[in-house]
Design a protein around this motif. Sequence first.
Motif, PDB file in Angstrom:
ATOM      1  N   ARG A 119      -2.529  -5.931  -1.766  1.00  0.00           N
ATOM      2  CA  ARG A 119      -1.409  -4.992  -1.729  1.00  0.00           C
ATOM      3  C   ARG A 119      -1.725  -3.691  -2.471  1.00  0.00           C
ATOM      4  O   ARG A 119      -0.820  -2.935  -2.815  1.00  0.00           O
ATOM      5  N   ASP A 146       0.556  -0.670  -6.406  1.00  0.00           N
ATOM      6  CA  ASP A 146       0.698  -1.828  -5.527  1.00  0.00           C
ATOM      7  C   ASP A 146       1.916  -1.664  -4.619  1.00  0.00           C
ATOM      8  O   ASP A 146       2.912  -1.028  -5.001  1.00  0.00           O
ATOM      9  N   VAL A 148       5.162  -3.266  -2.922  1.00  0.00           N
ATOM     10  CA  VAL A 148       6.133  -4.323  -3.198  1.00  0.00           C
ATOM     11  C   VAL A 148       7.248  -4.208  -2.161  1.00  0.00           C
ATOM     12  O   VAL A 148       7.332  -3.222  -1.429  1.00  0.00           O
ATOM     13  N   GLU A 149       8.098  -5.221  -2.097  1.00  0.00           N
ATOM     14  CA  GLU A 149       9.266  -5.107  -1.225  1.00  0.00           C
ATOM     15  C   GLU A 149      10.070  -3.889  -1.665  1.00  0.00           C
ATOM     16  O   GLU A 149      10.273  -3.674  -2.869  1.00  0.00           O
ATOM     17  N   ARG A 151      12.333  -1.163  -3.123  1.00  0.00           N
ATOM     18  CA  ARG A 151      13.388  -1.210  -4.139  1.00  0.00           C
ATOM     19  C   ARG A 151      13.749   0.216  -4.527  1.00  0.00           C
ATOM     20  O   ARG A 151      12.874   1.048  -4.743  1.00  0.00           O
ATOM     21  N   LYS A 163       4.749   0.754  -6.359  1.00  0.00           N
ATOM     22  CA  LYS A 163       4.871   0.549  -7.807  1.00  0.00           C
ATOM     23  C   LYS A 163       3.581   1.035  -8.460  1.00  0.00           C
ATOM     24  O   LYS A 163       2.524   0.413  -8.299  1.00  0.00           O
ATOM     25  N   ASP A 168       6.789  -1.089 -14.090  1.00  0.00           N
ATOM     26  CA  ASP A 168       7.506  -2.215 -13.503  1.00  0.00           C
ATOM     27  C   ASP A 168       8.428  -1.786 -12.372  1.00  0.00           C
ATOM     28  O   ASP A 168       8.933  -2.624 -11.634  1.00  0.00           O
ATOM     29  N   THR A 170       9.453   0.863  -9.013  1.00  0.00           N
ATOM     30  CA  THR A 170       8.872   1.660  -7.936  1.00  0.00           C
ATOM     31  C   THR A 170       9.251   3.127  -8.125  1.00  0.00           C
ATOM     32  O   THR A 170      10.163   3.461  -8.899  1.00  0.00           O
TER      33      THR A 170
END
Length: 211
Positions: A119, A146, A148-149, A151, A163, A168, A170
Amino acid sequence: MRRQLTGKVVIATHNAGKLAEMRELLAPFGIEAVSAGELGLPEPDETGTMFAENAAIKAHAAASATNLPAFADDSGLCVDALDGAPGIFSARWAGPAKDFSGAMARIFSELETRGATNRKAHFVSALVLAWPDGHTELFEGRVFGDLVEPRGTAGFGYDPLFKPEGHDRTFGEMTAEEKHGVDWQSGKGLSHRARAFVDLARECLAPTGRT
């Protein structure tokens, strides 16, 4: 030899989110900024194969049309497991309707199709200053992180799924100041555009705005 930017500049973009970031970056330096969209300039065909080439196309088109210096950004998201895609086609993945939720879904769909678990990704920004006489200044910035889903609802484009390393949240969960604010004491910014702008400001803008 680097050339100093003073007075008025055309920001060669029709993207409201990008325009807001550029104006905020330029504001402390007393630069008056008007956008290509506000002037009704057409969007040139981005035929380059690199971010820097497309930024130059936009900047030179605006400088030629207005007889003013022009400032352009070309940026995008590069996903390691997709061989750097969407890259320079980041905006095009969102389609004419600028549907970045669909573009983000496409990224995850492509990763799933490939069976990819990596990712890692990075954003790239190429900033070009162009003058009507053809003089050009180029600066580039990158930020790694990375996927991430998605957010958050702040920012624009692919911000909700990215992110950055060491964080921590996004980009979509960060305030504008957190994402692209510049600490001139340390000479650091977080976003790809802020990092490119730090180098541009050092070389082409008067130092009075650096606080």
